[in-house]
Design a protein around this motif. Structure first.
Motif, PDB file in Angstrom:
ATOM      1  N   GLN A  23       0.829  -1.205   0.000  1.00 26.50           N
ATOM      2  CA  GLN A  23       0.000   0.000   0.000  1.00 26.50           C
ATOM      3  C   GLN A  23       0.861   1.253   0.000  1.00 26.50           C
ATOM      4  O   GLN A  23       0.560   2.212  -0.702  1.00 26.50           O
ATOM      5  CB  GLN A  23      -0.967   0.009   1.184  1.00 26.50           C
ATOM      6  N   LEU A  24       1.938   1.262   0.770  1.00 29.19           N
ATOM      7  CA  LEU A  24       2.844   2.414   0.790  1.00 29.19           C
ATOM      8  C   LEU A  24       3.421   2.643  -0.606  1.00 29.19           C
ATOM      9  O   LEU A  24       3.448   3.776  -1.088  1.00 29.19           O
ATOM     10  CB  LEU A  24       3.969   2.211   1.805  1.00 29.19           C
ATOM     11  N   TYR A  25       3.855   1.571  -1.256  1.00 35.03           N
ATOM     12  CA  TYR A  25       4.406   1.701  -2.603  1.00 35.03           C
ATOM     13  C   TYR A  25       3.367   2.296  -3.554  1.00 35.03           C
ATOM     14  O   TYR A  25       3.668   3.215  -4.314  1.00 35.03           O
ATOM     15  CB  TYR A  25       4.887   0.339  -3.111  1.00 35.03           C
ATOM     16  N   LEU A  26       2.149   1.794  -3.513  1.00 29.25           N
ATOM     17  CA  LEU A  26       1.098   2.295  -4.403  1.00 29.25           C
ATOM     18  C   LEU A  26       0.716   3.737  -4.074  1.00 29.25           C
ATOM     19  O   LEU A  26       0.416   4.520  -4.973  1.00 29.25           O
ATOM     20  CB  LEU A  26      -0.116   1.375  -4.364  1.00 29.25           C
ATOM     21  N   ASP A  27       0.737   4.099  -2.784  1.00 32.86           N
ATOM     22  CA  ASP A  27       0.460   5.488  -2.393  1.00 32.86           C
ATOM     23  C   ASP A  27       1.536   6.435  -2.914  1.00 32.86           C
ATOM     24  O   ASP A  27       1.238   7.541  -3.368  1.00 32.86           O
ATOM     25  CB  ASP A  27       0.368   5.624  -0.865  1.00 32.86           C
ATOM     26  N   LEU A  28       2.784   6.011  -2.841  1.00 32.73           N
ATOM     27  CA  LEU A  28       3.900   6.854  -3.266  1.00 32.73           C
ATOM     28  C   LEU A  28       4.094   6.855  -4.782  1.00 32.73           C
ATOM     29  O   LEU A  28       4.669   7.792  -5.326  1.00 32.73           O
ATOM     30  CB  LEU A  28       5.201   6.388  -2.595  1.00 32.73           C
ATOM     31  N   ASN A  29       3.623   5.822  -5.440  1.00 34.41           N
ATOM     32  CA  ASN A  29       3.833   5.667  -6.876  1.00 34.41           C
ATOM     33  C   ASN A  29       2.539   5.197  -7.539  1.00 34.41           C
ATOM     34  O   ASN A  29       2.457   4.057  -7.994  1.00 34.41           O
ATOM     35  CB  ASN A  29       4.969   4.662  -7.107  1.00 34.41           C
ATOM     36  N   PRO A  30       1.510   6.060  -7.581  1.00 33.85           N
ATOM     37  CA  PRO A  30       0.201   5.634  -8.089  1.00 33.85           C
ATOM     38  C   PRO A  30       0.207   5.116  -9.516  1.00 33.85           C
ATOM     39  O   PRO A  30      -0.631   4.304  -9.885  1.00 33.85           O
ATOM     40  CB  PRO A  30      -0.672   6.888  -7.989  1.00 33.85           C
TER      41      PRO A  30
END
Length: 181
Positions: free
Chosen positions: A44-51
């Motif tokens: 989720q952090l990865y997707l939040d930072l790199n949509p």
């Protein structure tokens, strides 16, 4: 066996020989290696930072094992929450050149401007040099001034510039680990 699967297995085999990432405290943030307890929040952090990016389910599940040596996180000590990540993997060029590829570095907006991306990159340089690699490669979009500035400050050099219709201009950069700054 497919070449992608063979590469993932080689990446896993290589990373399992590495020593763990050393911990470092920077203010109220702990820069450290990935731990299994981070798995819930990592994707989720990865997707939040790199949509616009994607972290495939296969790579995510593979992370249970390999990320313990190839992923650096920034954790707020007060809240025990992940606030940044620096993700590495091996592409075919890296396996040939004894380098590792920085695939993504990002910091939660509330923590930007505090040098955490730089701290994670410094930790990565020390970690991969200690584990016998000769360099770190990365690809940074030409318009990503903050990331370019951080990388150049830490000794990354532009090796080539590429253009793609989807991503525009990007720089392929390499930092030789024998020349730490």
């Amino acid at each position: 066996m497919s070449s992608r699967l063979a590469r993932l297995l080689k990446e896993l085999e290589t990373s399992l020989t590495y020593a763990p990432v050393a911990d470092k405290v920077s203010g109220s943030v702990l820069i450290r290696g990935f731990k299994l307890r981070d798995l819930r929040h990592l994707r989720q952090l990865y997707l939040d930072l790199n949509p616009s990016g994607s972290l495939s389910l296969a790579r995510f599940l593979w992370g249970v094992i390999g990320y313990q040596r190839l992923l650096i996180v920034a954790e707020d000590i007060r809240t025990a929450s992940l606030v940044g990540l620096d993700l590495f993997y091996f592409n075919p060029r890296d396996l040939q050149e004894s380098t590792v590829h920085e695939g993504f570095v990002g910091v939660v907006s509330a923590y930007r401007g505090q040098g955490l991306a730089t701290e994670m990159r410094i930790a990565a340089k020390r970690h991969f040099q200690r584990n016998g690699l000769t360099g770190i490669s990365t690809r940074i979009a030409q318009d990503n001034k903050a990331s370019l500035t951080s990388a150049l400050k830490l000794g990354f050099e532009i090796v080539e510039t590429q253009h793609s219709a989807a991503d525009g201009e990007s720089h392929y950069m390499v930092c030789k680990l024998g020349e730490s700054k």
